[in-house]
Design a protein around this motif. Structure first.
Motif, PDB file in Angstrom:
ATOM      1  N   ASN A  37       0.848  -1.188   0.000  1.00  0.00           N
ATOM      2  CA  ASN A  37       0.000   0.000   0.000  1.00  0.00           C
ATOM      3  C   ASN A  37       0.891   1.247   0.000  1.00  0.00           C
ATOM      4  OD1 ASN A  37      -1.716   2.151   0.542  1.00  0.00           O
ATOM      5  ND2 ASN A  37      -2.929   1.016   2.031  1.00  0.00           N
ATOM      6  N   VAL A  39      -0.082   4.457  -0.514  1.00  0.00           N
ATOM      7  CA  VAL A  39      -0.815   5.711  -0.328  1.00  0.00           C
ATOM      8  C   VAL A  39      -0.059   6.678   0.573  1.00  0.00           C
ATOM      9  CG1 VAL A  39      -2.929   6.751   0.564  1.00  0.00           C
ATOM     10  CG2 VAL A  39      -3.057   4.695  -0.855  1.00  0.00           C
ATOM     11  N   PRO A  77     -13.469   4.793  -6.153  1.00  0.00           N
ATOM     12  CA  PRO A  77     -13.908   3.407  -5.952  1.00  0.00           C
ATOM     13  C   PRO A  77     -14.965   3.318  -4.861  1.00  0.00           C
ATOM     14  CG  PRO A  77     -11.795   3.762  -4.893  1.00  0.00           C
ATOM     15  CD  PRO A  77     -12.125   5.027  -5.651  1.00  0.00           C
ATOM     16  N   THR A  79     -16.066   2.327  -1.532  1.00  0.00           N
ATOM     17  CA  THR A  79     -15.371   1.997  -0.289  1.00  0.00           C
ATOM     18  C   THR A  79     -16.322   1.685   0.852  1.00  0.00           C
ATOM     19  OG1 THR A  79     -15.242   4.323   0.353  1.00  0.00           O
ATOM     20  CG2 THR A  79     -13.393   3.419  -0.889  1.00  0.00           C
ATOM     21  N   SER A 101     -14.081  -1.828  -8.584  1.00  0.00           N
ATOM     22  CA  SER A 101     -13.688  -0.540  -8.006  1.00  0.00           C
ATOM     23  C   SER A 101     -12.277  -0.147  -8.439  1.00  0.00           C
ATOM     24  CB  SER A 101     -13.776  -0.596  -6.482  1.00  0.00           C
ATOM     25  OG  SER A 101     -15.117  -0.703  -6.071  1.00  0.00           O
ATOM     26  N   LEU A 102     -11.362  -1.107  -8.436  1.00  0.00           N
ATOM     27  CA  LEU A 102      -9.987  -0.827  -8.867  1.00  0.00           C
ATOM     28  C   LEU A 102      -9.934  -0.465 -10.350  1.00  0.00           C
ATOM     29  CD1 LEU A 102      -8.068  -3.649  -6.956  1.00  0.00           C
ATOM     30  CD2 LEU A 102      -7.942  -1.184  -6.491  1.00  0.00           C
ATOM     31  N   LEU A 105     -11.143   3.093 -10.848  1.00  0.00           N
ATOM     32  CA  LEU A 105     -10.126   4.042 -10.395  1.00  0.00           C
ATOM     33  C   LEU A 105      -8.969   4.127 -11.380  1.00  0.00           C
ATOM     34  CD1 LEU A 105      -9.168   5.995  -8.215  1.00  0.00           C
ATOM     35  CD2 LEU A 105      -8.159   4.045  -7.021  1.00  0.00           C
ATOM     36  N   LEU A 128       0.759   5.552  -8.818  1.00  0.00           N
ATOM     37  CA  LEU A 128      -0.539   5.070  -8.364  1.00  0.00           C
ATOM     38  C   LEU A 128      -1.110   4.052  -9.349  1.00  0.00           C
ATOM     39  CD1 LEU A 128      -2.846   5.292  -6.293  1.00  0.00           C
ATOM     40  CD2 LEU A 128      -3.739   7.214  -7.643  1.00  0.00           C
ATOM     41  N   ILE A 132      -2.105   0.145  -8.504  1.00  0.00           N
ATOM     42  CA  ILE A 132      -3.449  -0.410  -8.735  1.00  0.00           C
ATOM     43  C   ILE A 132      -3.348  -1.631  -9.638  1.00  0.00           C
ATOM     44  CG2 ILE A 132      -5.728   0.030  -9.727  1.00  0.00           C
ATOM     45  CD1 ILE A 132      -5.269   3.029  -8.991  1.00  0.00           C
ATOM     46  N   SER A 170      -9.606   7.678  -0.703  1.00  0.00           N
ATOM     47  CA  SER A 170     -10.602   6.682  -1.093  1.00  0.00           C
ATOM     48  C   SER A 170      -9.930   5.349  -1.453  1.00  0.00           C
ATOM     49  CB  SER A 170     -11.406   7.218  -2.277  1.00  0.00           C
ATOM     50  OG  SER A 170     -12.441   6.362  -2.623  1.00  0.00           O
ATOM     51  N   TYR A 171      -8.824   5.413  -2.162  1.00  0.00           N
ATOM     52  CA  TYR A 171      -8.060   4.219  -2.519  1.00  0.00           C
ATOM     53  C   TYR A 171      -7.580   3.509  -1.249  1.00  0.00           C
ATOM     54  CZ  TYR A 171      -4.300   1.477  -4.779  1.00  0.00           C
ATOM     55  OH  TYR A 171      -3.453   0.474  -5.224  1.00  0.00           O
ATOM     56  N   ASN A 172      -7.073   4.265  -0.304  1.00  0.00           N
ATOM     57  CA  ASN A 172      -6.616   3.695   0.957  1.00  0.00           C
ATOM     58  C   ASN A 172      -7.769   3.032   1.719  1.00  0.00           C
ATOM     59  OD1 ASN A 172      -4.405   3.253   2.808  1.00  0.00           O
ATOM     60  ND2 ASN A 172      -5.446   4.688   4.161  1.00  0.00           N
TER      61      ASN A 172
END
Length: 193
Positions: A37, A39, A77, A79, A101-102, A105, A128, A132, A170-172
């Motif tokens: 991760n 982020v 995405p 969440t 969702s991925l 994004l 990023l 992903i 949001s990704y996190n």
């Protein structure tokens, strides 16, 4: 000089996850999931640029200062996690939700990161995008128990934002929420490995 070092760092740090590693090892190793991760690293890099402490040339510095605002909206995405309904989904449905969702994004990130552009935002968005892609690669190659084939489907109506900070947050949330809960659901496979 600082930009070339950043580019080198980004390229090394965003390499595709070791091809020798199996997706089930990702499930069984919480430390590997945390390390993957990026982020927090991207947020730190963005903050460094926004504070102006990277001493880049004036045209590039102005690009860095505008990095937090994207030129076009990126779809966020899904969440939201309702624990009871998430628990009732099959493994295939959970994976499908996360994969959808991925994919949403990454498509937004690709649109914002115009080819041929240089600068801070482009480097951060490339990093990023690579991250992903790594998650998508792992999830799509993860062998799940037999069941009906489920097409990736999102569990929400996506909303857009032009804030890179909101995209990262949001990704996190997706990674630490749905993805992590899904990995915990698959932990019983780790004993037999």
């Amino acid at each position: 000089m600082a930009l070339s070092r950043l580019l080198l760092l980004c390229m090394v740090a965003s390499e595709v996850w070791d091809a020798e590693t199996k997706p089930i090892e990702f499930v069984c190793n919480k430390g590997a999931r945390r390390a993957m991760n990026i982020v927090a690293e991207v947020e730190r890099a963005l903050s460094t640029y926004l504070s102006g402490s990277c001493h880049l040339s004036p045209p590039l510095q102005s690009d860095c200062n505008s990095s937090a605002t994207l030129p076009t909206p990126v779809q966020l995405p899904c969440t939201e996690l309702h624990v009871a309904s998430w628990g009732n989904k099959s493994h295939q449905e959970k994976r499908g939700d996360i994969v959808a969702s991925l994919r949403l994004l990454i498509e937004g990130v690709k649109v914002v990161r115009a080819p041929g552009q240089a600068g801070c935002a482009t480097l951060l968005l490339q990093r990023l995008e690579n991250n992903i892609n790594n998650y998508l690669l792992i999830l799509t190659n993860l062998q799940l128990s037999q069941g009906p084939v489920v097409s990736p489907a999102m569990s929400c109506v996506p909303r857009g934002t032009q804030s890179l900070h909101t995209v990262l947050s949001s990704y996190n949330q997706l990674l630490s929420g749905k993805l992590e809960r899904f990995m915990v659901n698959l932990q019983d496979r780790c004993i037999s490995q």
